[in-house]
Design a protein around this motif. Sequence first.
Motif, short mmCIF file in Angstrom:
data_model
loop_
_atom_site.label_atom_id
_atom_site.label_comp_id
_atom_site.label_asym_id
_atom_site.label_seq_id
_atom_site.Cartn_x
_atom_site.Cartn_y
_atom_site.Cartn_z
N TYR A 41 50.35 -61.66 -0.13
CA TYR A 41 51.65 -61.40 -0.80
C TYR A 41 51.84 -62.98 -0.55
CZ TYR A 41 53.99 -60.92 3.72
OH TYR A 41 54.76 -61.08 4.71
N TRP A 104 48.91 -57.24 0.89
CA TRP A 104 50.12 -56.37 0.61
C TRP A 104 51.12 -56.60 1.41
CZ3 TRP A 104 51.56 -55.71 -4.39
CH2 TRP A 104 50.42 -55.40 -5.52
N ASP A 106 52.85 -54.44 3.33
CA ASP A 106 52.73 -53.30 4.06
C ASP A 106 51.62 -53.62 4.63
OD1 ASP A 106 50.49 -53.09 2.72
OD2 ASP A 106 51.04 -51.09 2.60
#
Length: 125
Positions: A41, A104, A106
């Motif tokens: 990301y 991502w 996260d």
Amino acid sequence: MRRSAVEFAAVLSLSGMAAAAAAQTPMVNSARASGAVGERYDGYLGIAATVPSAVRVQVNTINIRRRSLYSNLAAAKGATPQAVGITAGCELLARVAVGEAYLWADGGWRRREPNQPPPVPDYCR
């Protein structure tokens, strides 16, 4: 997290430079196709599974080039290298092919599935 006007201007400049950031070697391309290496990301490549040391070295070299590219663009646009990297990540994630891995914010690695749209985070829109 929404994009600022500076980041939007950076993305316009980055579009032409995304190909340079995405440039890779045959070994890295093979590792991407297998899901062992993928886009993150934040605009960098990441290692999602065990890879040979030669691939790890090539990923590190590509990331050093990307960091330099992002730093130069950030200096020219009055942004931070991190903001430019995340903006680049939006562009690069949009190019993830079916079967390739991506990371991502996260911290979870995923693989793009058939019939799944490109993995573009909401903050990229």
